[in-house]
Write a protein that holds these residues in place. Structure first.
Motif, PDB file in Angstrom:
ATOM      1  N   LEU A 180       0.854  -1.123   0.248  1.00  0.00           N
ATOM      2  CA  LEU A 180      -0.212   0.307   0.091  1.00  0.00           C
ATOM      3  C   LEU A 180       0.865   1.383   0.356  1.00  0.00           C
ATOM      4  O   LEU A 180       0.458   2.120  -0.111  1.00  0.00           O
TER       5      LEU A 180
ATOM      6  N   ILE B  98      -3.538   2.653  -6.652  1.00  0.00           N
ATOM      7  CA  ILE B  98      -4.588   2.386  -5.411  1.00  0.00           C
ATOM      8  C   ILE B  98      -6.238   2.813  -5.343  1.00  0.00           C
ATOM      9  O   ILE B  98      -5.807   4.106  -6.455  1.00  0.00           O
TER      10      ILE B  98
ATOM     11  N   TYR C  13      -4.133   2.453   4.146  1.00  0.00           N
ATOM     12  CA  TYR C  13      -2.961   2.808   4.653  1.00  0.00           C
ATOM     13  C   TYR C  13      -2.659   3.859   5.164  1.00  0.00           C
ATOM     14  O   TYR C  13      -1.791   3.958   6.226  1.00  0.00           O
TER      15      TYR C  13
ATOM     16  N   GLY D  34      -8.406   2.141  -0.338  1.00  0.00           N
ATOM     17  CA  GLY D  34      -6.956   1.862  -0.952  1.00  0.00           C
ATOM     18  C   GLY D  34      -6.102   2.831   0.495  1.00  0.00           C
ATOM     19  O   GLY D  34      -5.004   2.482   1.628  1.00  0.00           O
TER      20      GLY D  34
ATOM     21  N   TYR E 148      -9.258  -2.259  -2.462  1.00  0.00           N
ATOM     22  CA  TYR E 148      -8.437  -1.432  -2.310  1.00  0.00           C
ATOM     23  C   TYR E 148      -6.984  -0.706  -3.473  1.00  0.00           C
ATOM     24  O   TYR E 148      -6.712   0.543  -3.126  1.00  0.00           O
TER      25      TYR E 148
END
Length: 275
Positions: free
Chosen positions: A8, A59, A67, A63, A48
């Motif tokens: 991520l 992303i 993160y 997501g 995500y």
């Protein structure tokens, strides 16, 4: 969660990434290509990441939020404490047990100590992150937050002062300090010689430098997650937190500076350059 966090992180730094490049990075860190593909597939199911073109990943807002939850701790050792405490009271019903457990874990991850079963306390202002957690769990009706410059009875005791609410026990500082001690030994005996060889090697491989950066960043982030980073008056004299984190930050900064600006990996460390 090491691979998940690092994936991520990488995807948060690029508009999009080729799966082959992700695999190349993680193979250098001794992960198998299949394990990376499995994690990418899982992230797609969780929304995500997206893959509008085969093998190219991007992303999503979800997501990015995930993160930020992984990487939600700042280093408060560089901050001046204003003497204010933040106290969270919760009374979440048994019917919402999963949300209650998730909220408690979130508070502990942010650095709060459990003063009583449903009362948590912290010396740093992370109200925005607590509110984000409350909003994401939809538990606004069950939580109260206050801030105060003093406790009228049974406050948090500074180091060396006896009392029922000792910082050592509220935050399990001895265990955290032992973790720092082990990392310090690893740095001195194992990592520093490897780091010096890497710095002195004029033909160093940029990917190897970058994976060193990722490894140390992960260690540093895990320490920040475990450490409440209390003001100095609440820490034991033997406390190693500031020393170890300072050493890791120096290594991380040097590794970031070693990555050429025209390298594919430059954008991942751009926010650290020239600091």
């Amino acid at each position: 969660m090491t691979v998940e966090k690092q994936l991520l992180y990488l995807l948060s730094k690029k508009v999009e990434m080729d799966g082959k490049e992700l695999i190349r990075i993680f193979e250098e860190m001794n992960y198998t290509p299949q394990s990376i593909r499995n994690n990418l597939s899982k992230f797609k199911r969780m929304s995500y990441i997206t893959s509008l073109e085969r093998g190219i990943y991007k992303i999503t807002p979800s997501g990015l939020n995930a993160y930020r939850l992984y990487a939600k701790k700042d280093n408060y050792y560089t901050e001046h404490w204003n003497g204010k405490w933040y106290v969270v009271f919760l009374e979440i019903p048994e019917t919402l047990r999963k949300k209650r457990d998730a909220f408690r874990k979130g508070l502990l991850d942010l650095g709060f100590g459990m003063l009583y079963k449903s009362v948590y306390v912290y010396p740093w202002d992370v109200t925005d992150k607590v509110l984000h957690l409350i909003d994401s769990l939809e538990i606004e009706d069950y939580v109260t937050i206050i801030s105060s410059n003093e406790f009228l009875l049974n406050g948090i005791d500074p180091e060396g002062r006896a009392g029922p609410n000792n910082a050592r026990s509220l935050w399990n500082l001895e265990e955290i300090n032992t973790t720092y001690k082990n990392i310090k030994i690893w740095i001195e005996k194992e990592y520093t010689p490897e780091f010096n060889r890497l710095v002195e090697n004029k033909n160093r491989d940029t990917l190897h430098v970058f994976t060193n950066f990722l490894t140390l960043k992960e260690i540093r982030d895990d320490l920040l997650l475990a450490d409440p980073m209390l003001p100095a008056e609440f820490l034991p004299g033997s406390w190693l937190g500031t020393t170890v984190l300072f050493s890791l930050d120096k290594f991380i900064q040097t590794l970031a500076d070693l990555i050429p600006k025209d390298s594919y990996y430059s954008s991942f460390v751009a926010d650290l350059r020239n600091k």
